[in-house]
Each structure stands twice: as structure tokens, then as C-alpha cells.
Design an enzyme around this catalytic site. Sequence first.
Site: not given
Ligand code: ZEM
Length: 290
Positions: A45, A49, A188
Site C-alpha cells: 500500500r 500511495h 477482503w
Molecule cells: Zn487499497 N485500500 N484502494 N489498493 N489497499 C485499502 C487497503 C489496501 C482503495 C482504498 O480506499 C483502500 C489499491 C486501490 C484502492 C491495498 C493496495 C491497493 C484500504 C484500507 C482502503 C480504504 C486502509 C486501512 O483501513 O488500513 C481504493 C478506493 C482503491 C482504488 C479505487 C491499489 C491499486 C492497490 C495496490 C496495487 C492494500 C495492499 C491494502 C491493505 C493494507 C493493509 O494495511 O492491510
Amino acid sequence: AAPGVHVAEKEAKRDYQEVYNAIATKIRDEDEYDNYIGYGPVLVRLAWHSSGTFDRNDNSGGSFGGTYRFKKEMNDPSNKGLQNAFDFLRPIHEQFPWISSGDLYTLGGVTAVQEMMGPKIPWRSGRVDQPENTVPDNGRLPDASQGASYVRNLFDRLGFGDRETVALIGAHALGKTHYENSGYEGPWGPSPNVFTNDFFVNLLNAHWTLNTNKKGVKQWDNDQGHMMLPTDMALVKDPKYRKLVEEYAKDQDVFFRDFSKAFAKLLENNIKFPDQNKPHYFKTLDEQDL
Ligand code: ZEM
């Protein structure tokens, strides 16, 4: 290069596999993080980001300058929780002080994907730390409460089409959402530290109901304790996205191939690399018998 495109530094004789191994070993050793999910997902993440601030309209943002290290970007509400990944990488940066911040944040994501049994991600070095006045404004990262047209627009700003967008969001097989970070809660799927195409399988096959959670935030839940964001659910509601979800649910190899390409592109958006900076394909710890 067009205005605002960054030119990477020529690669010096450095052993990036050694940095990979240090990150990978630390992921393996500190396995208790986040109730034994480990640091893999949060590192993915951070890589996303720190790259996902890019705007192709003016070539601002992106991974090149390593600007996540500045307070303004770190404190973007969208970046809540990523401090854990930053703190994880701090001793690695002390061990390898010659690596730039942008190279380290992106390499952290590449290492994490590969160590969680994901595809090989070709990675190039040469990002150069940029000063604080190049930090992009907050608010460029996606808002999870939105629908398909919002997602399409946002990923278009990053230079991605539908296929790349769906492949990238497949990273939501990893990790979980946390009340304290985003207001959402739950993983998920069943294996949050193994890179699979489960996100797509689960999205299509589970029975999802829309709930308002304890924080007053709307999320989709199933009866196995898994969740989906509204933006995740948009991928099955929109017919064009849905076709791709079906394809990736059926064929892991195609998903792995497309994810690898799209993730590599995400980490390199807006950077021109000198010809001599060849992509590295890192060996996993497993492949090195380490
Ligand atoms: Zn995420 N993501 N993401 N994402 N994401 C979260 C967690 C993780 C969105 C999003 O709002 C959120 C992509 C695209 C998008 C990962 C990877 C990738 C979380 C939860 C949210 C809300 C955060 C928390 O509460 O800790 C949205 C709206 C997206 C696109 C529309 C893409 C592209 C990614 C990588 C290629 C990963 C690995 C996580 C889990 C993080 C963790 O700490 O477990």
C-alpha cells in the site's frame, strides 16, 4: 523529456538484491504485525500511495521524489496507517543510506508482492529525492465510497485503462481495512498475506450485503467476515469492469501477468530511465534458499 518528466539517475554499482533480501528477511521475522498478517500488505500500500499521487495532466506527484517522507503527504488522511510501513523501512534505510526514498518505497512493494508469492515485478532504480515544495496536495488518492465512473476517471489521471485498473485493484486480496485508518473494517478474503486472484473469485461468488458499520461507514459484507469497499463492488456493477473481473477470476496466470505489468508501470509513472538502468528481476528468499 516533456516538462515535469523526471530523468532517473544512472544506476551505480549497487546490490539491490541485498536490499530486497533485507526487506524480505524483516517481513519474515516480524510476522506478528497486524495479528499475524505481517508487513507485506502495508508495504504494498505504501508503494501504491507513494506512486498514486501522479497526475499525467501536469506530471506532478508520483514515486520519483520520495515525497511521502514529508509531513504534508504523510498526514494526508488517505495515508493513515502507512506510518507503520515507513517505520518498518527506517532501519533498512539506515542500513542502505545510499538508496533514495522513492526507490526504497517502491522496492518495498515489489519485495512484499514477491515474498507473498505474487508475480515477479520488474523494478528499476534511479529515483532522486525531491524537496518539500514538490509534495503534491492531499486528496489525490482514491475515495472508497465512490462508484465506477469515479474510479475510471481517477485511474485515467494515472494513465491507466480499464484492464490495468481492475488488475491493480486485485491487490485487495492482501491485507485488510482498519476502523482506525479508513473507517472500514475487515479483510477482503481468507488469505490476506498470500497474493492470489481470490479478490476476484470472492467478489463474484460470495453473497454481499450493504451494511452501515460501527463507524457509520457503508461497506459490503459477507457471512464469512470478509468485506468489499463500494469501489470494489463497482467492479462487478459496471459491465466493462465485470468482464475483466470474470477473466481474472478464471485465470490466475493472466491476472499475475497483467498485475505485474500494471504495478511496474504505476511505480515508474512519469520517470524516464537511462538505457543502462535495466529492470531487476529479484530472487525471492525461497529461490535463494535463504
Ligand atoms: Zn487499497 N485500500 N484502494 N489498493 N489497499 C485499502 C487497503 C489496501 C482503495 C482504498 O480506499 C483502500 C489499491 C486501490 C484502492 C491495498 C493496495 C491497493 C484500504 C484500507 C482502503 C480504504 C486502509 C486501512 O483501513 O488500513 C481504493 C478506493 C482503491 C482504488 C479505487 C491499489 C491499486 C492497490 C495496490 C496495487 C492494500 C495492499 C491494502 C491493505 C493494507 C493493509 O494495511 O492491510
